[in-house]
Design a protein around this motif. Structure first.
Motif, PDB file in Angstrom:
ATOM      1  N   GLN A   4       0.821  -1.201   0.000  1.00 49.24           N
ATOM      2  CA  GLN A   4       0.000   0.000   0.000  1.00 49.24           C
ATOM      3  C   GLN A   4       0.853   1.248   0.000  1.00 49.24           C
ATOM      4  O   GLN A   4       1.993   1.236   0.448  1.00 49.24           O
ATOM      5  CB  GLN A   4      -0.875  -0.010   1.245  1.00 49.24           C
ATOM      6  CG  GLN A   4      -1.963  -1.035   1.129  1.00 49.24           C
ATOM      7  CD  GLN A   4      -2.441  -1.423   2.493  1.00 49.24           C
ATOM      8  OE1 GLN A   4      -1.666  -1.377   3.441  1.00 49.24           O
ATOM      9  NE2 GLN A   4      -3.677  -1.802   2.573  1.00 49.24           N
ATOM     10  N   ASN A   6       0.586   3.974   1.818  1.00 49.00           N
ATOM     11  CA  ASN A   6       1.026   4.496   3.119  1.00 49.00           C
ATOM     12  C   ASN A   6       2.185   3.691   3.698  1.00 49.00           C
ATOM     13  O   ASN A   6       3.085   4.242   4.337  1.00 49.00           O
ATOM     14  CB  ASN A   6      -0.133   4.617   4.116  1.00 49.00           C
ATOM     15  CG  ASN A   6      -0.973   3.382   4.199  1.00 49.00           C
ATOM     16  OD1 ASN A   6      -0.620   2.361   3.617  1.00 49.00           O
ATOM     17  ND2 ASN A   6      -2.087   3.452   4.906  1.00 49.00           N
ATOM     18  N   LEU A   7       2.171   2.382   3.417  1.00 50.74           N
ATOM     19  CA  LEU A   7       3.264   1.539   3.919  1.00 50.74           C
ATOM     20  C   LEU A   7       4.570   1.918   3.210  1.00 50.74           C
ATOM     21  O   LEU A   7       5.630   2.032   3.843  1.00 50.74           O
ATOM     22  CB  LEU A   7       2.930   0.073   3.652  1.00 50.74           C
ATOM     23  CG  LEU A   7       3.697  -0.966   4.445  1.00 50.74           C
ATOM     24  CD1 LEU A   7       3.470  -0.769   5.930  1.00 50.74           C
ATOM     25  CD2 LEU A   7       3.279  -2.370   4.041  1.00 50.74           C
ATOM     26  N   ASP A 258      -0.036   3.047  10.141  1.00 53.83           N
ATOM     27  CA  ASP A 258      -1.304   2.791   9.451  1.00 53.83           C
ATOM     28  C   ASP A 258      -1.170   1.625   8.481  1.00 53.83           C
ATOM     29  O   ASP A 258      -2.035   0.749   8.409  1.00 53.83           O
ATOM     30  CB  ASP A 258      -1.725   4.039   8.649  1.00 53.83           C
ATOM     31  CG  ASP A 258      -2.500   5.007   9.513  1.00 53.83           C
ATOM     32  OD1 ASP A 258      -2.835   4.641  10.653  1.00 53.83           O
ATOM     33  OD2 ASP A 258      -2.751   6.135   9.050  1.00 53.83           O
ATOM     34  N   GLY A 259      -0.070   1.640   7.713  1.00 48.64           N
ATOM     35  CA  GLY A 259       0.167   0.583   6.726  1.00 48.64           C
ATOM     36  C   GLY A 259       0.350  -0.767   7.404  1.00 48.64           C
ATOM     37  O   GLY A 259      -0.213  -1.773   6.970  1.00 48.64           O
ATOM     38  N   ASP A 262      -2.892  -2.361   8.515  1.00 48.21           N
ATOM     39  CA  ASP A 262      -3.639  -3.054   7.461  1.00 48.21           C
ATOM     40  C   ASP A 262      -3.076  -4.444   7.201  1.00 48.21           C
ATOM     41  O   ASP A 262      -3.795  -5.372   6.876  1.00 48.21           O
ATOM     42  CB  ASP A 262      -3.607  -2.237   6.165  1.00 48.21           C
ATOM     43  CG  ASP A 262      -4.404  -0.947   6.316  1.00 48.21           C
ATOM     44  OD1 ASP A 262      -5.228  -0.901   7.248  1.00 48.21           O
ATOM     45  OD2 ASP A 262      -4.184  -0.020   5.532  1.00 48.21           O
TER      46      ASP A 262
END
Lengths: 272, 310
Positions: A4, A6-7, A258-259, A262
């Motif tokens: 992702q 954000n990751l 955040d990443g 998930d």
């Protein structure tokens, strides 16, 4: 699995911050404390001084590079303390239950009832300024969420067949907690630790800004901003770069957290 | 309902005593005392004077005696006498309570009035440019050091554009309140926008919303009656939780903008080693946080009748 955004961005920014933290002394052009030269005071950014110079003619680029060490040391150190306290209390409370669980619950509620920065400020008032005091103050005041999550996880897991099987095999409590319960709590704990590290870096900067954290002339980003307040009209770049450094580091950690959530804790997606 | 409110309010008492005990024990650990501190500062006090000061301040009594005395004082709203100014601490705090409350309320007001609509708009158009921009704003807002944001706002709106005063309380009106409230409110605004978006998105896909639509209810009513009301519980939780960090960060913002609130009194008292004032400020801030959280709990019940407390 698709990586992702954000990751990837968070991981990149965090890697950059870690790189600067480790290699800061080599990236710096001058000594951040000793190389003061009043002839160079308050010079704006140039080819020689990339980020300009401060009131005492010290190179801001070098001070920002060294500052990463302080921020990351406090961030990582205090997060290790938080995680150790939170996980130990949470897993033992969830696993043993009874009066110990009640006690840990009460303690967690008490911690959550005091705004953590205010609590850290009180501890800094007692311990006095300094890097170690900062790590202890921020490490003792931010473990409640880790504790709650690991307790909930331990509660959910302790009645599972494999934990009972381990008990039948004669495993001791400590061994069961380490080998059967702890691995189940690791995902959410890594996520909380990453997100929490951004918070502790902000708190370190805030305490240093107030003059209660790392004292000048040590190049903490927070205390650099505190000094820069006085010259905001004549030398605004003094406020710009240390603040940007904090922002980029914390942004990286928040995105990475955040990443990771998930990936490691997919159930939380539905909770958000 | 009255019984529930009473129970929640009474539950605050043991928590407050526990907090008082924690703060009291912590500050009893401070090496040295105010009296020896003055000696360290080179005021030339001899040991006899220090001993007399210690006795006058009651610092020689055992810990439990001092705590008993402290709780007794607290019960009568007596927070002790400041070591430095010799004034009652409660009077010092009362004089600064309003500036702190107005700053906190204005910051939260800003966060709610901007964050809530932003989150809502983003959720109604997921994946749109507005949605993506909101996510960028939200993540950035959560990563900004509040004092840096304060300095930037000060530079832009006060020193460059001259729209607002750069610091100070003035008459306490909106004119002076704007910049500190904005600096303090950006982080809760970002979190609130994110929570609202997530909550509204979740609820938009819920069965009862689909049912309402298939019954032919118009979209406006669906959004206001079903979505907004259900999202409010989650949003309220975020608001309650955010007050903790708002009160903590408020200390920094008050110092930055020379705002005469409880937070700046706390920092000044820490530097002056004025222990009764430090304890009083921390206790007052914590009490305020407890009252907010209790009010949020009570508000839950008003909004969502499904919530039952035992």
């Amino acid at each position: 699995m698709k990586i992702q955004a954000n990751l990837a961005i968070g991981g990149g920014l965090t890697a950059l911050a870690l790189f600067v933290g480790v290699f800061g002394p080599w990236l710096a052009h001058t000594d951040p404390i000793m190389d003061a030269n009043l002839m160079n005071a308050e010079l704006s950014p140039s080819a020689e001084f990339w980020f300009g110079t401060d009131q005492q003619g010290r190179d801001i680029w070098s001070r920002v590079m060294y500052g990463a060490q302080i921020s990351l040391t406090v961030g990582i150190g205090s997060q290790l303390i938080n995680t150790a306290i939170g996980t130990t209390l949470g897993v033992t409370a969830g696993y043993w239950g009874g009066w110990w669980d009640d006690f840990v619950n009460g303690l967690t509620n008490l911690m959550l009832a005091i705004p953590s920065l205010i609590f850290a400020l009180a501890i800094m008032a007692i311990l006095g300024p300094g890097l170690t005091s900062l790590m202890i103050a921020l490490g003792l005041t931010n473990w409640s969420y880790t504790c709650r999550i690991s307790r909930a996880q331990a509660l959910a897991v302790r009645t599972q067949g494999y934990v009972q099987a381990a008990r039948v095999l004669g495993y001791g409590d400590v061994r069961i907690m380490f080998t059967q319960i702890l691995p189940n709590t690791l995902g959410p704990i890594i996520v909380i630790a990453t997100l929490g590290m951004g918070g502790t870096i902000l708190a370190e900067a805030a305490l240093s800004f107030l003059g209660l954290g790392v004292r000048p002339p040590a190049p903490s980003w927070g205390s650099m901003l505190s000094d820069a307040r006085e010259t905001i009209t004549t030398a605004p770049w003094l406020s710009l770069f240390p603040g940007l450094a904090i922002f980029i580091t914390v942004l990286g950690l928040n995105l990475l957290g955040d990443g990771l959530r998930d990936v490691l804790d997919p159930q939380s997606r539905s909770r958000r | 309902m009255f019984g529930f409110v009473l129970r929640r309010v009474l539950q605050m008492v043991p928590m407050l005593i526990a907090i008082a005990l924690l703060i009291f024990v912590l500050f009893s650990l401070i090496p040295g005392s105010f009296a020896t501190g003055q000696q360290d500062e080179g005021l030339g006090l001899d040991m006899a004077v220090v001993a007399r000061m210690r006795a006058e301040l009651g610092l020689d009594d055992p810990l439990y005696v001092r705590f008993g005395r402290y709780v007794q004082q607290l019960a009568t709203l007596d927070l002790g006498i400041s070591f430095r100014s010799k004034q009652p601490v409660i009077e010092m705090i009362s004089a600064r309570l309003w500036p702190s409350l107005s700053l906190t309320a204005a910051a939260m007001g800003f966060a709610i009035s901007v964050g809530l609509p932003l989150g809502f708009v983003a959720a109604l158009r997921p994946g749109s440019v507005a949605d993506l921009s909101l996510m960028v704003i939200a993540v950035s807002g959560l990563s900004l050091p509040v004092f840096w944001l304060g300095i930037l706002l000060m530079y832009l709106f006060a020193l460059t554009l001259g729209w607002f005063p750069s610091f100070g309380y003035g008459d306490g009106g909106l004119w002076h309140l704007a910049l500190p409230a904005m600096a303090l409110g950006v982080s809760p605004m970002a979190l609130l926008a994110r929570t609202t978006r997530a909550a509204v998105l979740d609820i938009m896909n819920a069965d009862f919303v689909r049912t309402a639509r298939s019954k032919g209810m118009n979209e406006f009513r669906v959004v206001v009656w079903h979505v907004l009301r259900n999202a409010l519980v989650l949003v309220l939780t975020t608001i309650g939780l955010q007050f903790g960090s708002l009160l903590g960060q408020g200390v920094v913002v008050e110092k930055l903008f020379a705002w005469p609130g409880v937070g700046s009194l706390l920092v000044d008292s820490v530097f002056q080693r004025d222990i009764p004032a430090v304890q009083g400020c921390i206790l007052m801030i914590t009490l305020f946080f407890l009252v907010i959280n209790t009010s949020v709990d009570i508000a839950y019940k008003l909004i969502d009748p499904r919530i039952r407390y035992t």
